[in-house]
Design an enzyme around this catalytic site. Structure first.
Site, short mmCIF file in Angstrom:
data_model
loop_
_atom_site.label_atom_id
_atom_site.label_comp_id
_atom_site.label_asym_id
_atom_site.label_seq_id
_atom_site.Cartn_x
_atom_site.Cartn_y
_atom_site.Cartn_z
N GLY A 1 89.53 -58.71 -86.83
CA GLY A 1 89.17 -58.34 -85.46
C GLY A 1 90.42 -58.41 -84.60
CB SER B 1 82.62 -63.08 -67.04
OG SER B 1 81.54 -62.17 -66.98
CB SER B 2 84.27 -61.36 -71.84
OG SER B 2 83.37 -62.42 -72.06
CE LYS C 1 86.62 -70.68 -73.50
NZ LYS C 1 87.38 -69.97 -74.50
CG ASN D 1 80.59 -65.49 -69.93
OD1 ASN D 1 81.26 -66.19 -69.19
ND2 ASN D 1 81.03 -65.07 -71.10
CD GLU E 1 81.59 -62.82 -77.43
OE1 GLU E 1 82.03 -63.09 -78.56
OE2 GLU E 1 82.16 -63.21 -76.39
CG ASN F 1 84.55 -67.59 -75.59
OD1 ASN F 1 85.04 -68.72 -75.62
ND2 ASN F 1 84.96 -66.66 -74.75
#
Ligand code: NAD
Length: 304
Positions: free
Chosen positions: A7, A255-256, A185, A193, A268, A103
């Site tokens: 990845g 945020s992602s 985390k 998120n 995710e 994450n």
């Protein structure tokens, strides 16, 4: 050391790029053919605040072109861990160590389907990176890397892996309780998120609304109860304060999950708030706030 990165998106390219620059034998593996071709043709460009760096790791789409690695670093999105491991088992020999700095919760369990726990190293990273275009990433934030053996003493030489990372410029600490770091985390991702993605705001804006702060607090509180039932010892007040503080310090960041929703990509969610629901069920803990956040994100994913 022969290192394969499974990845090679933003973070895989960052770690793989700097490890290659430090002289390690690095191969980036990614299903994105255009990115792989660009790296092989022109090298990988890393945008730093001080200017561009060009590095030249090998890149391939499949592990069968690589052979057995000493270290495999998994950097796919956590929802892809199982599929990516399955597709790249050719890398894994009897001595191969596997490192996850992803994450979400559940990466170790997915990797452990294919590799003994003694050879799995988990951890967290405070670096940030963004994919700009094939063959080009931006190094968006600098921070520490924490790693540790998943099953305590006697397995892979974690200190040696830490040394390799330090040599490549990643400030790295070895932890004796790495799963606590992973849960810590996770708390941040649980609190920030999904809410930023649903409200379509950068992290800091969550703190401006009492209602958003209440939801953050409630989601994190549920997650703390689940973490503690799973054997952690997280303090509710301290954890909530820490999540709020991260939202403030990263106030301008998107945020992602917000980026994934904006770009029509799968998020995710299943390994963040969804993991809290799943782990909560195992311990008989109700997680209604995480259930609402998870389902709202799932609806948003399906509606785009
Ligand atoms: P990304 O989407 O940029 O990269 C993931 C890469 O995996 C993509 O290039 C994709 O093509 C590739 N991929 C998907 N399936 C694959 C497969 N089967 N085999 C090989 N490659 C495959 O994601 P990212 O931002 O680099 O994040 C990776 C992980 O690191 C996530 O868990 C994320 O939450 C975590 N993380 C990201 C950051 C950040 O700043 N980007 C910071 C800390 C942690």
């Amino acid at each position: 050391m022969k290192i394969a990165v499974i990845g090679a998106g933003a973070m895989g390219s960052l770690y793989g790029g700097y490890l290659s620059k430090a002289g390690q034998d690095v191969c980036l593996i990614d299903v994105w053919q255009e990115h792989v071709d660009r790296i092989n043709r022109e090298g990988l460009a890393i945008e730093e605040a001080s200017g561009d760096i060009k590095v030249y790791p090998k890149a391939v789409c499949h592990a069968r072109e690589v052979g057995t690695a000493d270290l495999a670093i998994v950097f796919v999105k956590s929802i892809m861990t199982q599929k990516a491991m399955e597709a790249n088992l050719d890398l894994i020999g009897p001595e191969t160590a596997v490192l996850s700095l992803q994450n979400g919760y559940g990466n170790v369990e997915e990797i452990a389907r294919f590799v003994e726990r003694e050879r799995i190293i988990a951890g967290t990273t405070a670096h940030g990176a963004t994919m700009l275009q094939p063959g080009r990433i931006r190094h968006a934030g600098i921070g520490a890397t924490h790693i540790g053996a998943v099953s305590g003493e006697g397995g892979t030489d974690v200190a040696a892996v830490a040394q390799v990372l330090r040599h490549a410029g990643f400030e790295t600490e070895v932890s004796g309780n790495v799963m606590k770091l992973v849960w810590d985390k996770l708390m941040i991702n649980v609190g920030i998120n999904a809410l930023t993605a649903i409200l379509k705001v950068p992290n800091g804006r969550l703190l401006e609304h009492e209602e958003a702060r209440m939801l953050m607090e409630a989601a994190v509180e549920e997650a703390v109860r689940v973490a503690n039932a799973a054997g952690m010892d997280l303090d509710r007040e301290e954890t909530i304060r820490r999540v709020m503080s991260v939202a403030g310090r990263t106030g301008e960041n998107r945020s992602s999950m917000l980026q994934d929703i904006t770009n029509g990509r799968r998020t995710e969610i299943d390994t963040i708030n969804g993991a809290i629901i799943r782990e909560g069920k195992k311990h008989g803990i109700h997680t209604p706030v995480n259930m609402v956040l998870t389902n709202l994100i799932r609806i948003m994913e399906k509606s785009q």
